[in-house]
Design a protein around this motif. Sequence first.
Motif, mmCIF file in Angstrom:
data_model
loop_
_atom_site.group_PDB
_atom_site.id
_atom_site.type_symbol
_atom_site.label_atom_id
_atom_site.label_comp_id
_atom_site.label_asym_id
_atom_site.label_seq_id
_atom_site.Cartn_x
_atom_site.Cartn_y
_atom_site.Cartn_z
ATOM 1 N N GLY A 1 10.704 136.738 89.460
ATOM 2 C CA GLY A 1 10.674 136.613 88.016
ATOM 3 C C GLY A 1 10.487 137.945 87.313
ATOM 4 O O GLY A 1 11.194 138.260 86.346
ATOM 5 N N VAL A 2 9.536 138.749 87.784
ATOM 6 C CA VAL A 2 9.296 140.058 87.176
ATOM 7 C C VAL A 2 10.515 140.962 87.342
ATOM 8 O O VAL A 2 10.960 141.616 86.391
ATOM 9 C CB VAL A 2 8.046 140.724 87.793
ATOM 10 C CG1 VAL A 2 7.916 142.167 87.315
ATOM 11 C CG2 VAL A 2 6.793 139.941 87.440
ATOM 12 N N TYR A 3 11.056 140.972 88.545
ATOM 13 C CA TYR A 3 12.215 141.827 88.826
ATOM 14 C C TYR A 3 13.392 141.447 87.922
ATOM 15 O O TYR A 3 13.974 142.309 87.242
ATOM 16 C CB TYR A 3 12.616 141.688 90.296
ATOM 17 C CG TYR A 3 13.716 142.623 90.753
ATOM 18 C CD1 TYR A 3 15.043 142.427 90.381
ATOM 19 C CD2 TYR A 3 13.429 143.713 91.573
ATOM 20 C CE1 TYR A 3 16.050 143.275 90.804
ATOM 21 C CE2 TYR A 3 14.436 144.578 91.997
ATOM 22 C CZ TYR A 3 15.744 144.345 91.621
ATOM 23 O OH TYR A 3 16.728 145.191 92.042
ATOM 24 N N MET A 4 13.754 140.163 87.908
ATOM 25 C CA MET A 4 14.931 139.742 87.155
ATOM 26 C C MET A 4 14.732 139.922 85.654
ATOM 27 O O MET A 4 15.677 140.264 84.934
ATOM 28 C CB MET A 4 15.275 138.290 87.479
ATOM 29 C CG MET A 4 15.729 138.044 88.912
ATOM 30 S SD MET A 4 17.030 139.189 89.499
ATOM 31 C CE MET A 4 18.277 139.030 88.210
ATOM 32 N N ILE B 1 16.744 143.094 81.059
ATOM 33 C CA ILE B 1 16.531 143.942 79.886
ATOM 34 C C ILE B 1 17.301 145.248 80.039
ATOM 35 O O ILE B 1 17.995 145.688 79.105
ATOM 36 C CB ILE B 1 15.028 144.207 79.670
ATOM 37 C CG1 ILE B 1 14.312 142.919 79.259
ATOM 38 C CG2 ILE B 1 14.830 145.287 78.595
ATOM 39 C CD1 ILE B 1 12.796 143.044 79.193
ATOM 40 N N HIS B 2 17.202 145.880 81.200
ATOM 41 C CA HIS B 2 17.977 147.113 81.421
ATOM 42 C C HIS B 2 19.466 146.859 81.207
ATOM 43 O O HIS B 2 20.154 147.652 80.558
ATOM 44 C CB HIS B 2 17.748 147.635 82.842
ATOM 45 C CG HIS B 2 16.376 148.156 83.111
ATOM 46 N ND1 HIS B 2 15.767 149.125 82.328
ATOM 47 C CD2 HIS B 2 15.477 147.855 84.098
ATOM 48 C CE1 HIS B 2 14.567 149.389 82.812
ATOM 49 N NE2 HIS B 2 14.363 148.634 83.888
ATOM 50 N N ARG B 3 19.949 145.775 81.745
ATOM 51 C CA ARG B 3 21.384 145.487 81.638
ATOM 52 C C ARG B 3 21.802 145.268 80.185
ATOM 53 O O ARG B 3 22.897 145.675 79.781
ATOM 54 C CB ARG B 3 21.745 144.266 82.486
ATOM 55 C CG ARG B 3 23.234 144.171 82.787
ATOM 56 C CD ARG B 3 23.515 143.166 83.878
ATOM 57 N NE ARG B 3 23.326 141.789 83.399
ATOM 58 C CZ ARG B 3 23.532 140.719 84.160
ATOM 59 N NH1 ARG B 3 23.880 140.865 85.430
ATOM 60 N NH2 ARG B 3 23.350 139.510 83.680
ATOM 61 N N SER B 4 20.915 144.666 79.395
ATOM 62 C CA SER B 4 21.239 144.416 77.986
ATOM 63 C C SER B 4 21.304 145.706 77.178
ATOM 64 O O SER B 4 21.866 145.717 76.072
ATOM 65 C CB SER B 4 20.198 143.474 77.363
ATOM 66 O OG SER B 4 18.964 144.140 77.127
ATOM 67 N N ARG B 5 20.744 146.790 77.709
ATOM 68 C CA ARG B 5 20.692 148.053 76.973
ATOM 69 C C ARG B 5 21.858 148.984 77.297
ATOM 70 O O ARG B 5 21.971 150.055 76.705
ATOM 71 C CB ARG B 5 19.380 148.784 77.294
ATOM 72 C CG ARG B 5 18.138 148.040 76.862
ATOM 73 C CD ARG B 5 18.029 147.919 75.360
ATOM 74 N NE ARG B 5 17.968 149.221 74.700
ATOM 75 C CZ ARG B 5 17.607 149.393 73.442
ATOM 76 N NH1 ARG B 5 17.281 148.340 72.699
ATOM 77 N NH2 ARG B 5 17.574 150.593 72.894
ATOM 78 N N CYS C 1 11.921 153.949 78.955
ATOM 79 C CA CYS C 1 13.225 154.066 79.612
ATOM 80 C C CYS C 1 14.211 154.802 78.704
ATOM 81 O O CYS C 1 14.283 154.530 77.499
ATOM 82 C CB CYS C 1 13.787 152.680 79.933
ATOM 83 S SG CYS C 1 12.627 151.618 80.836
ATOM 84 N N LYS C 2 14.956 155.700 79.281
ATOM 85 C CA LYS C 2 15.956 156.457 78.530
ATOM 86 C C LYS C 2 17.176 155.578 78.278
ATOM 87 O O LYS C 2 17.769 155.048 79.220
ATOM 88 C CB LYS C 2 16.352 157.702 79.324
ATOM 89 C CG LYS C 2 17.254 158.665 78.571
ATOM 90 C CD LYS C 2 17.477 159.924 79.397
ATOM 91 C CE LYS C 2 18.296 160.960 78.649
ATOM 92 N NZ LYS C 2 18.476 162.190 79.463
ATOM 93 N N GLY C 3 17.544 155.428 77.019
ATOM 94 C CA GLY C 3 18.656 154.554 76.680
ATOM 95 C C GLY C 3 19.954 154.940 77.370
ATOM 96 O O GLY C 3 20.693 154.079 77.862
ATOM 97 N N ILE D 1 20.138 153.070 85.777
ATOM 98 C CA ILE D 1 19.037 152.279 86.321
ATOM 99 C C ILE D 1 19.563 151.007 86.967
ATOM 100 O O ILE D 1 19.177 150.638 88.080
ATOM 101 C CB ILE D 1 18.010 151.950 85.218
ATOM 102 C CG1 ILE D 1 17.330 153.236 84.732
ATOM 103 C CG2 ILE D 1 16.964 150.958 85.725
ATOM 104 C CD1 ILE D 1 16.489 153.067 83.473
ATOM 105 N N VAL D 2 20.466 150.316 86.268
ATOM 106 C CA VAL D 2 21.056 149.080 86.813
ATOM 107 C C VAL D 2 21.842 149.375 88.085
ATOM 108 O O VAL D 2 21.733 148.640 89.083
ATOM 109 C CB VAL D 2 21.950 148.401 85.757
ATOM 110 C CG1 VAL D 2 22.785 147.281 86.385
ATOM 111 C CG2 VAL D 2 21.104 147.849 84.619
#
Length: 239
Positions: free
Chosen positions: A78-81, A86-90, A173-175, A181-182
Amino acid sequence: MISDVYYINLSYREDRRHNMELTLPILGYPITRFEAIRPTKDDILTGKYSSYFCKSIKRIRNYLHDEATLGRAFGIFGVYMSQYLIHRSRIGNPNDYIIVEDDAVVSVETAERLNYLYDSGLLPEEWDMVRNIWSDESDNTFDLHKFMHCHEESKFADKNSHGRYGGAHFSLCKGASAQRIVDYLDSDYFYAIDSAYSTNQLNVYHTNLGVKIGDYGTDIPKDSHTPKENPNGPVCYVP
């Protein structure tokens, strides 16, 4: 500059949500609640997260085959996903962002240190993440420390790898690095996200940002029980 703060929160943890809504405005950025992922066993083994189970390390796979450690497996996934999504949405958004777990407690000091990072030019030219990890709480130097090696559970582990993790409670996190990151997370094995962040495959730094952990209990049971190995072997082969 920072444009958004995301906090990850399970719907039934209203106490933690109250903590976030009360304290995060101190930082001075827009706040978004992210509904925390809480997968089922079927979601992980055969459903929408099965590809992550297939690349998970042996220890994580064994959690899914022992009733005593199922809760820990659900929490890790749960924490990982939640953080991964969130990273993927950015991706494609150049603005920096913060991810906060809802048991973190920020302060005026946190806001001041974030501002200082940007205003003083202390941030390295090449950076992807700046984390506040457990071992930083007693460090008053405000030095940035870089992870020079990856975690011992990583696909990229070598003789110099370490066992540090430190929690994923607060990450800047750097945009412009969201895709990076992903891509890194996609390329590595699946294991605890804070261990995955403790890597040299990204430019990851850690320092004391004045973030504490609130006394809210844990939603990831840390059972000292060691699960037995699955007698049928791993469901998916991880080289």
